[in-house]
Design a protein around this motif. Structure first.
Motif, PDB file in Angstrom:
ATOM      1  N   ILE A  78     -51.195 -54.364 -16.888  1.00 14.76           N
ATOM      2  CA  ILE A  78     -52.605 -54.757 -16.801  1.00 14.76           C
ATOM      3  C   ILE A  78     -52.797 -56.200 -17.251  1.00 14.76           C
ATOM      4  O   ILE A  78     -53.513 -56.980 -16.604  1.00 14.76           O
ATOM      5  CB  ILE A  78     -53.456 -53.779 -17.631  1.00 14.76           C
ATOM      6  CG1 ILE A  78     -53.505 -52.418 -16.926  1.00 14.76           C
ATOM      7  CG2 ILE A  78     -54.866 -54.314 -17.853  1.00 14.76           C
ATOM      8  CD1 ILE A  78     -54.026 -51.286 -17.776  1.00 14.76           C
ATOM      9  N   ASN A  79     -52.143 -56.584 -18.336  1.00 19.04           N
ATOM     10  CA  ASN A  79     -52.259 -57.970 -18.812  1.00 19.04           C
ATOM     11  C   ASN A  79     -51.715 -58.957 -17.787  1.00 19.04           C
ATOM     12  O   ASN A  79     -52.311 -60.030 -17.558  1.00 19.04           O
ATOM     13  CB  ASN A  79     -51.519 -58.126 -20.136  1.00 19.04           C
ATOM     14  CG  ASN A  79     -52.212 -57.435 -21.286  1.00 19.04           C
ATOM     15  OD1 ASN A  79     -53.399 -57.155 -21.221  1.00 19.04           O
ATOM     16  ND2 ASN A  79     -51.483 -57.164 -22.359  1.00 19.04           N
TER      17      ASN A  79
ATOM     18  N   SER B 213     -59.760 -60.305 -13.576  1.00 19.38           N
ATOM     19  CA  SER B 213     -60.173 -59.012 -14.132  1.00 19.38           C
ATOM     20  C   SER B 213     -59.983 -57.899 -13.110  1.00 19.38           C
ATOM     21  O   SER B 213     -60.285 -58.057 -11.925  1.00 19.38           O
ATOM     22  CB  SER B 213     -61.643 -59.063 -14.560  1.00 19.38           C
ATOM     23  OG  SER B 213     -61.835 -60.006 -15.594  1.00 19.38           O
ATOM     24  N   ILE B 214     -59.492 -56.756 -13.586  1.00 19.09           N
ATOM     25  CA  ILE B 214     -59.194 -55.637 -12.691  1.00 19.09           C
ATOM     26  C   ILE B 214     -60.482 -54.927 -12.291  1.00 19.09           C
ATOM     27  O   ILE B 214     -61.230 -54.433 -13.139  1.00 19.09           O
ATOM     28  CB  ILE B 214     -58.228 -54.656 -13.370  1.00 19.09           C
ATOM     29  CG1 ILE B 214     -56.873 -55.338 -13.596  1.00 19.09           C
ATOM     30  CG2 ILE B 214     -58.047 -53.392 -12.519  1.00 19.09           C
ATOM     31  CD1 ILE B 214     -55.913 -54.548 -14.432  1.00 19.09           C
TER      32      ILE B 214
ATOM     33  N   ARG C  51     -57.358 -45.945 -20.811  1.00 17.28           N
ATOM     34  CA  ARG C  51     -57.513 -46.460 -22.179  1.00 17.28           C
ATOM     35  C   ARG C  51     -57.443 -47.979 -22.198  1.00 17.28           C
ATOM     36  O   ARG C  51     -58.151 -48.652 -22.958  1.00 17.28           O
ATOM     37  CB  ARG C  51     -56.422 -45.857 -23.067  1.00 17.28           C
ATOM     38  CG  ARG C  51     -56.501 -46.214 -24.530  1.00 17.28           C
ATOM     39  CD  ARG C  51     -55.334 -45.585 -25.280  1.00 17.28           C
ATOM     40  NE  ARG C  51     -55.462 -44.140 -25.375  1.00 17.28           N
ATOM     41  CZ  ARG C  51     -54.455 -43.305 -25.653  1.00 17.28           C
ATOM     42  NH1 ARG C  51     -53.228 -43.781 -25.825  1.00 17.28           N
ATOM     43  NH2 ARG C  51     -54.673 -42.011 -25.744  1.00 17.28           N
ATOM     44  N   ALA C  52     -56.606 -48.538 -21.318  1.00 15.50           N
ATOM     45  CA  ALA C  52     -56.402 -49.981 -21.311  1.00 15.50           C
ATOM     46  C   ALA C  52     -57.485 -50.736 -20.553  1.00 15.50           C
ATOM     47  O   ALA C  52     -57.849 -51.853 -20.944  1.00 15.50           O
ATOM     48  CB  ALA C  52     -55.031 -50.301 -20.720  1.00 15.50           C
ATOM     49  N   VAL C  53     -57.996 -50.162 -19.453  1.00 13.57           N
ATOM     50  CA  VAL C  53     -58.955 -50.913 -18.629  1.00 13.57           C
ATOM     51  C   VAL C  53     -60.416 -50.585 -18.912  1.00 13.57           C
ATOM     52  O   VAL C  53     -61.304 -51.389 -18.595  1.00 13.57           O
ATOM     53  CB  VAL C  53     -58.685 -50.719 -17.111  1.00 13.57           C
ATOM     54  CG1 VAL C  53     -57.295 -51.207 -16.752  1.00 13.57           C
ATOM     55  CG2 VAL C  53     -58.888 -49.276 -16.685  1.00 13.57           C
ATOM     56  N   LEU C  54     -60.678 -49.434 -19.500  1.00 14.50           N
ATOM     57  CA  LEU C  54     -62.082 -49.044 -19.706  1.00 14.50           C
ATOM     58  C   LEU C  54     -62.873 -50.008 -20.584  1.00 14.50           C
ATOM     59  O   LEU C  54     -64.032 -50.328 -20.247  1.00 14.50           O
ATOM     60  CB  LEU C  54     -62.170 -47.625 -20.276  1.00 14.50           C
ATOM     61  CG  LEU C  54     -62.202 -46.490 -19.250  1.00 14.50           C
ATOM     62  CD1 LEU C  54     -62.102 -45.141 -19.943  1.00 14.50           C
ATOM     63  CD2 LEU C  54     -63.463 -46.556 -18.402  1.00 14.50           C
TER      64      LEU C  54
ATOM     65  N   LEU D 155     -62.065 -46.401 -11.089  1.00 15.70           N
ATOM     66  CA  LEU D 155     -60.825 -45.721 -11.426  1.00 15.70           C
ATOM     67  C   LEU D 155     -60.552 -44.674 -10.357  1.00 15.70           C
ATOM     68  O   LEU D 155     -61.403 -43.827 -10.080  1.00 15.70           O
ATOM     69  CB  LEU D 155     -60.918 -45.051 -12.802  1.00 15.70           C
ATOM     70  CG  LEU D 155     -61.163 -45.973 -13.989  1.00 15.70           C
ATOM     71  CD1 LEU D 155     -61.410 -45.148 -15.247  1.00 15.70           C
ATOM     72  CD2 LEU D 155     -59.983 -46.915 -14.192  1.00 15.70           C
ATOM     73  N   VAL D 156     -59.366 -44.744  -9.766  1.00 12.88           N
ATOM     74  CA  VAL D 156     -58.961 -43.779  -8.749  1.00 12.88           C
ATOM     75  C   VAL D 156     -57.680 -43.104  -9.221  1.00 12.88           C
ATOM     76  O   VAL D 156     -56.670 -43.770  -9.427  1.00 12.88           O
ATOM     77  CB  VAL D 156     -58.727 -44.453  -7.384  1.00 12.88           C
ATOM     78  CG1 VAL D 156     -58.286 -43.405  -6.341  1.00 12.88           C
ATOM     79  CG2 VAL D 156     -59.978 -45.182  -6.917  1.00 12.88           C
TER      80      VAL D 156
END
Length: 268
Positions: free
Chosen positions: A67-68, A76-77, A118-121, A132-133
């Motif tokens: 993700i980073n 940004s994702i 947990r990481a992107v929320l 989120l899929v």
């Protein structure tokens, strides 16, 4: 809708993940192609003009690094697609798969979704939007004969997606869970050149179904529409559904050439 969006797809080195990466790239998205197989990820990234990142989704630290890296390189994702999956089958009775196989199913089909969320929320919540899929399976709504660990973990994946949707709608975050039946992918020892038909569809078919479902912001995306009928039967008469599944299992064991679960699609 997805032009200039940053989209991460795990398990994207082949099969459904690769089809999703190609489809979103065609839509104008910036795609991060992630896979345990780094060479496969590189190939799909080269084909789509995307970014390749090798990642073992069982390891939370690797998902955080994924993700980073995606955010640093692509921004940004906007969409995170947890697609990585596996199928091991079972040697005999429903509890016969090893503890290691059960744990592997749990880590890939459930905890990988938890780690990604947990990481992107936090950043999605702060921005007031995101998608989120989680790719599960029709086995998460019904069952997969001959693979209890797969079925149980896919049920948990659907449940977790429901929790995400219930909890974060007010944060502007959309959630979809994808539940296909049989797809011509390496998971079934097939590829894009495999002839499809009946209950067997292509990875591209799934990708197009996901695209339509996301545009409509559907929670439950069913690339095989008939699954909704099976789910309705299960909900209204569970014992009749169990009896039907028992009959299907008997037919498969009687008529299949070698009892290989990869041939199950011929009996649906």
């Amino acid at each position: 809708m997805f032009a200039d969006k940053t989209i991460v797809v795990t398990g994207a080195g082949s099969g459904i993940g690769a089809a999703l990466a190609r489809m979103f790239a065609h839509q104008g998205a910036r795609v991060c192609v992630s896979d345990l197989n780094g060479a496969a990820a590189q190939k799909i990234a080269a084909d789509t003009g995307g970014l390749a990142v090798q990642c073992d989704v069982r390891d939370e630290s690797q998902i955080i690094k994924l993700i980073n890296t995606a955010e640093t390189r692509l921004g940004s994702i906007d969409v995170f697609i947890s697609n990585a999956g596996l199928a091991c089958g079972e040697p005999s009775h429903a509890a016969s798969a090893s503890t290691q196989v059960w744990q592997l199913n749990w880590e890939v089909h459930v905890m990988a979704h938890v780690y990604a969320s947990r990481a992107v929320l936090p950043s999605m919540i702060a921005r007031g939007g995101g998608y989120l899929v989680n790719v599960a399976s029709a086995a998460g709504l019904l069952n997969q004969i001959g693979d209890a660990a797969y079925s149980a973990s896919k049920h948990a994946a659907v449940s977790f997606a429901e929790s995400l949707a219930i909890t974060h709608s007010g944060d502007g975050i959309d959630v979809s869970v994808v539940c296909p039946q049989y797809v011509a992918t390496p998971l079934l020892d097939m590829d894009d050149q495999t002839d499809t038909g009946g209950s067997l569809i292509s990875a591209d078919d799934v990708a197009q179904s996901v695209l339509a479902g996301m545009i409509a912001k559907e929670f439950l995306i069913l690339p095989h529409p008939q699954v909704s009928e099976y789910v309705a039967l299960k909900g209204t008469d569970h014992m009749r559904w169990i009896s039907g599944m028992q009959g299907l299992r008997r037919k498969f064991l009687r008529d299949s050439e070698n009892g290989d679960l990869k041939e199950m699609h011929k009996f649906i």
